[in-house]
Structures are given as structure tokens and as C-alpha cells.
Design an enzyme around this catalytic site. Structure first.
Site, short mmCIF file in Angstrom:
data_model
loop_
_atom_site.label_atom_id
_atom_site.label_comp_id
_atom_site.label_asym_id
_atom_site.label_seq_id
_atom_site.Cartn_x
_atom_site.Cartn_y
_atom_site.Cartn_z
N CYS A 42 0.83 -1.22 0.00
CA CYS A 42 0.00 0.00 0.00
C CYS A 42 0.86 1.26 0.00
O CYS A 42 1.82 1.38 0.77
CB CYS A 42 -0.91 0.02 1.21
SG CYS A 42 -2.00 1.46 1.21
N CYS A 82 -9.06 -0.88 1.99
CA CYS A 82 -8.43 0.43 1.78
C CYS A 82 -8.76 0.95 0.39
O CYS A 82 -8.77 0.21 -0.58
CB CYS A 82 -6.92 0.26 1.95
SG CYS A 82 -5.97 1.70 1.43
N CYS A 99 -4.96 1.06 -1.84
CA CYS A 99 -4.32 -0.14 -2.40
C CYS A 99 -5.34 -1.20 -2.81
O CYS A 99 -4.97 -2.20 -3.42
CB CYS A 99 -3.31 -0.73 -1.42
SG CYS A 99 -4.04 -1.33 0.11
N CYS A 129 -18.01 -33.19 15.51
CA CYS A 129 -18.72 -33.63 14.30
C CYS A 129 -17.76 -33.72 13.11
O CYS A 129 -18.05 -34.38 12.13
CB CYS A 129 -19.90 -32.70 14.00
SG CYS A 129 -19.45 -30.98 13.79
ZN LIG Z 1 -3.95 0.55 1.65
#
Ligand SMILES: [Zn+2]
Length: 349
Positions: A40, A67, A70, A317
Site C-alpha cells: 500500500c 483500503c 491499495c 462432528c
Molecule cells: Zn492501503
């Protein structure tokens, strides 16, 4: 959960925008509530404000939103318009449950949306929207805040629709709980992803992976059958199961001692008892369980009771597989079932 050592390595990759880590981790920034890919371009957060996740879904479930810079849910080179439109639509109305007509309203073909989402992110759009909705609704549980405190109900109202989402999933809104019985719900992080535990002071009622299909329905059923409000908080059985789960995942425990409350028909309870008698590291077929409860013809009913188990891992299970040796189904997803079985085999005493 991600080790402290790995967190430091991820943080370094984040600081250096190391593209080799693309897709290996996502970082949630607690101060802003967004999650990013490693590369980013935005200013990097402090280490103490970072939470690391191995999948985008986990970041969503932990209540982070993607975000804007990015775009962690998009491939760097190509974002389909359909996908981008849908991600934006979810951000506008995170509580929405998507139906066929909603896709039509956006002039999007539902099956195209499903295919493109699956291809890009390994999850369907519906799974994405559910993860985001649950993440938001469970945000307060995660931070362990109590909503019994009436002051907080104002906080819910102000946080755009959150109160509605919370009520829908957890039962009555805080102001309506007065005389009702109260169960507490807490978020427990495990290495297979977050789980939700619901308990009173005596016993554990529910333990499920947060992204389990139909969890909201399950919580609703529990609320109605026990005539309870379910609110964020913790109780002794919740603390106990959190401790025991850590030991289980560390390979130090194979059975659980936390008191359980099983809500089911007499037949379901018989099946669940039979599940509890399968030793860790072993499996049984649905047919073998049917034989064990003395109803060899009730194969399907056994499979149904198995699926109705609300105490994942604790009532195992996941140790029931098809007679052919194939894994069969699992509410928490087959990857988890496979992992749990391998883990238990490795740690067999
Ligand atoms: Zn970012």
C-alpha cells in the site's frame, strides 16, 4: 494465529512495500479501520496498530474495510467493473442481504458476479458480503464491550445501521432486554479463524466459526429457544473454552472440560454423545454412528444431527466422514475439517 516472529517479518515487508508478500498477508490498521495489501502506498502505521491476516476474508471478519488506495480486494493490474461496483455497494450498505433483484437493480448478472468474485478472491460475492456484515456486527463483541449498559445503546444508533445489524444477529436491542434472560457472546481468535462463543454463567451453548454459513440463523434459533437476549460479554465458560481451545490448537489437549448445554431433540443428543466418544485422531462414518445409537437405518437423520451440532470442535462432528473415506460435509468448511483431522492425528496420545 500468526506468531510474533511472523508479525515482525510482515511488518518489515510492509515498511519496505515488499511485493513478494502480495497475497501472503493483509494488514488491518486499528486506528483507521481499513485493511491493506503489503505494498500500500499510504503512510505506514505503527507496529502496535497493525493486525495481520492471511486472507482478505479474515480481515473483513475482523471488521476492517478495504483500503481505498491499495484496494486489497482487487488485482493490481485489472479490476473488473462488476467487482468494483459490488464492493462499493457493500460499503454503502454493509448490512444488506443480497437478493436476485438487488443484482438486477445494478444491472449486474448474478452468475457473472459470482464467477468473477470467485475467480478473483476465491470467495463468492455472497460470502464476501456476509463476511463484511458479520465483521461489522461482531466488532463490538470482539472489543469485549458490554451493551447492557444503556448508555451504549445511543452509540449503536449513531453508528449507521449497526444497531439494526446487531439486533438482527444477536437478538433484542439492549433496551429491550430488561427482564429476559441474558446469554453472553464473545469472539475468540483461533488459528483457523475467529470463532463465536455463546454462554451463560453455567455452560457453553454455542461455539462456531464466525464465517459459518447460516450462523445468523443459528444464533436466532438459540435466542428463541432459550428466550434469551444475546449480548456481547464474557462468562466463566467462555473464558474456560478460550483457554482450552488454545491448548487444543497447541496440541496439548484433545478433549474439553468446559460445561456444555446442548439444545436438541433426544435423538440429536444421542448422536452428539456418540460423537463425543470418538477418540481424537480417529474418524467414524455416518453409518457407524447410526449403528452406535442403535438405529442402523437412520443414516440421514444421523447426518442431519451431525450438521445441527452447535458446538464446533468441542463436539467433534468433524470426526465423521463418508463410508468411502471422503471427508463428507462440514459447516465450517472442508479445509478446516481436513486441518482438524490432520492436527488430531498428529497429536494423538
Ligand atoms: Zn492501503
Amino acid at each position: 494465529m500468526i506468531s510474533a516472529e511472523l508479525k515482525e517479518r510482515y511488518y518489515l515487508a510492509l515498511l519496505t512495500k515488499d511485493s513478494e508478500y502480495e497475497g501472503l498477508f493483509y494488514v488491518g490498521v486499528t486506528t483507521t479501520g481499513v485493511f491493506c495489501r503489503p505494498t500500500c502506498p499510504a503512510r505506514k502505521p505503527k507496529f502496535e496498530n497493525c493486525e495481520f491476516y492471511e486472507t482478505a476474508e479474515q480481515a473483513l471478519l475482523a471488521s476492517f474495510r478495504p483500503c481505498q488506495r491499495c484496494r486489497p480486494l482487487s488485482h493490481p493490474n485489472h479490476v473488473s467493473d462488476v467487482v468494483r461496483m459490488l464492493v462499493e455497494a457493500v460499503e454503502k450498505e454493509p448490512e444488506k442481504r443480497w437478493k436476485a433483484q438487488d443484482f438486477r437493480a445494478l444491472s449486474i448478472d448474478e452468475s457473472t458476479a459470482r464467477r468473477q468474485f470467485k475467480k478473483r478472491f476465491g470467495m463468492t460475492f455472497v460470502a464476501y458480503a456476509r463476511a463484511r456484515r458479520m465483521g461489522l456486527a461482531l466488532k463490538h463483541i470482539r472489543s469485549g464491550r458490554t451493551v447492557i449498559d444503556s448508555q451504549l445503546s445511543t452509540g449503536y444508533e449513531s453508528s449507521s445501521g449497526f444497531r439494526d445489524a446487531f439486533s438482527r444477529i444477536m437478538g433484542a436491542a439492549p433496551t429491550q432486554v430488561d427482564e429476559e434472560r441474558v446469554l453472553k457472546a464473545a469472539w475468540i481468535d483461533t488459528r483457523l479463524g475467529p470463532m463465536m462463543a455463546v454462554a451463560d454463567e453455567q455452560a457453553l451453548y454455542l461455539l462456531e466459526f464466525v464465517d459459518r454459513r447460516g450462523l445468523e440463523r443459528e444464533v436466532e434459533r438459540l435466542r428463541k429457544r432459550t428466550h434469551s437476549a444475546i449480548v456481547p460479554g464474557t462468562t466463566e465458560p467462555i473464558q474456560s473454552i478460550a483457554r482450552e481451545l488454545t491448548e487444543y490448537f497447541d496440541g496439548k489437549r484433545t478433549a474439553f472440560d468446559t460445561a456444555l448445554f446442548c439444545l436438541g431433540t433426544p435423538f440429536q443428543k444421542e448422536v452428539w454423545d456418540a460423537l463425543l466418544s470418538i477418540p481424537a485422531g480417529e474418524t467414524r462414518s455416518y453409518q457407524e454412528i447410526a449403528n452406535a445409537v442403535g438405529k442402523p437405518g437412520a443414516y440421514r437423520a444421523v447426518a442431519q444431527a451431525n450438521g445441527a451440532n452447535q458446538l464446533a470442535i468441542v463436539i467433534p462432528c468433524h470426526r465423521v466422514i463418508n463410508s468411502s473415506g471422503e471427508l463428507g460435509g462440514y459447516g465450517g468448511g472442508l479445509t478446516r475439517k481436513d486441518w482438524l483431522l490432520k492436527h488430531e492425528k498428529q497429536n494423538r496420545k
